[in-house]
Write an enzyme that holds these catalytic residues in place. Sequence first.
Site, PDB file in Angstrom:
ATOM      1  CG  LEU A  23      59.403 -22.962  52.011  1.00 53.59           C
ATOM      2  CD1 LEU A  23      57.483 -24.170  52.027  1.00 53.59           C
ATOM      3  CD2 LEU A  23      59.451 -22.763  50.604  1.00 53.59           C
ATOM      4  CB  SER A  30      56.437 -32.230  52.301  1.00 53.76           C
ATOM      5  OG  SER A  30      56.813 -33.463  51.296  1.00 53.76           O
ATOM      6  CG  ASN A  31      57.065 -33.437  47.565  1.00 58.35           C
ATOM      7  OD1 ASN A  31      57.011 -33.539  47.664  1.00 58.35           O
ATOM      8  ND2 ASN A  31      57.876 -33.348  45.797  1.00 58.35           N
ATOM      9  CB  SER A  36      62.334 -29.456  56.074  1.00 58.97           C
ATOM     10  OG  SER A  36      63.620 -28.890  56.152  1.00 58.97           O
ATOM     11  NE  ARG A  86      61.335 -35.542  43.539  1.00 55.81           N
ATOM     12  CZ  ARG A  86      61.261 -34.482  44.611  1.00 55.81           C
ATOM     13  NH1 ARG A  86      62.373 -33.931  44.807  1.00 55.81           N
ATOM     14  NH2 ARG A  86      60.052 -34.639  45.291  1.00 55.81           N
ATOM     15  CB  SER A  88      61.165 -29.018  44.276  1.00 53.29           C
ATOM     16  OG  SER A  88      60.772 -30.340  44.740  1.00 53.29           O
ATOM     17  CB  SER A 126      63.320 -23.124  44.869  1.00 50.55           C
ATOM     18  OG  SER A 126      64.691 -23.145  44.081  1.00 50.55           O
ATOM     19  CE  LYS A 141      56.657 -31.612  56.918  1.00 49.66           C
ATOM     20  NZ  LYS A 141      55.837 -30.283  57.785  1.00 49.66           N
ATOM     21  CE1 TYR A 144      59.303 -33.169  56.134  1.00 47.41           C
ATOM     22  CE2 TYR A 144      59.766 -33.785  53.895  1.00 47.41           C
ATOM     23  CZ  TYR A 144      59.398 -32.463  54.905  1.00 47.41           C
ATOM     24  OH  TYR A 144      59.073 -31.412  54.222  1.00 47.41           O
TER      25      TYR A 144
END
Length: 285
Positions: free
Chosen positions: A16, A113-114, A77, A177, A167, A169, A142, A138
Site C-alpha cells: 500500500l 484490518s478486516n 501485515s 473471497r 484485500s 490490490s 489490529k 495479526y
Amino acid sequence: MAIPIKIALSGAAGNLGRILRTALPELGYKVRSAGGRTELRLLFPDEDIMHGDLREPEVVDKLLDGIDVLVHMAGTSVERPLAEIIENNLIALHAVYEGARRHRVKRIIFASSNHAFGMHPVEHTLHQGTCYRPDGFYGLSKMWGEGMARMYWDKHGIESVCLRIGSASETPPANRRHLSTWLGVEDLIHLVQRAIEAPDVGYAEVWGVSANSRAYCDMSEPNQIGYAPRQNAEQWASQAEGIAVHADPVASQYQGGPFVVHDYTPMEARPGRALGAAPSKKDES
C-alpha cells in the site's frame, strides 16, 4: 492560499505504501516517506525520504518532525509468530503514538484490518459496533491498535482514523473471497484522502473495502470521513467466484479466509468434544 498539509507516510516500501508514496504528492500533499529498515531510492527529485526502525524514538522523531498527519502503513501485515507481531505491530505502534505526542501531530491514519473480524462467518454482515473476532495474532494486533488509537484520542487529543482494510490490490479480485473484501486502487487513494482531510474526526473507524455487492460489511452505513467508494469487485465475478481462497474448506466459512486455518483446531479436536463428533450450529456461529 491554503497551507499544504504535511504528511508522513510510514511503510512506504510496502504494497500500500508504494501506491500512496506516488499518489499523495500527486494530490498536492507534502510527503515524507519512510521505508522501514530498508533504505528507499528517490522516485523524483527532492523527494523527502528516510528509513529506520520505528521502535527507536530517534527514528520516530525524524519521521514526525513538523508533520500534521501520519499515514501509518508500517508493520507486519500477515500472520506471523506472536513475538514478531508484538515487536512490529504493538511496540512500534506505541512508539509512533508517543512520538505523535512529542511532536503534536494532529492525526494518525492507522492501517487496521478486516482480520480483526475474521472469525465472523461469511453469512454475517458487519456493522458499525460489530464485535471483534480476530482470526489470529495479526488480527488481534489490529484490534489492540484500534484500542490504542481510541485511548490516545481520549487521553491526549490525538485524532485517529482506523481503516479496516480488506484485500487492497492493484489487480482484479483473485478468488471468491476477494469479491467481498477487495479494495481497488482508486478507492484506496480516495479512502486515505478523506481520512486526511475530513474535519474534526476525533476517533473514527471506517471499513476499507470498495463498494462490493458481496461486501461482508454494510457499506450503506454512513462513515465519519465521507468515504464513498465507487469501484465494485462484482465486475470480475465470472473469473473469480469459482476460485477457492484456500484448499482447506474451513477457509471459505469465515471472513478471514486463509488466515483462519493457520494453527486452527478442528471442531472434533477441541476440549470437551468426543473425537469424531460433528460440530453443532453453535460451534459454527
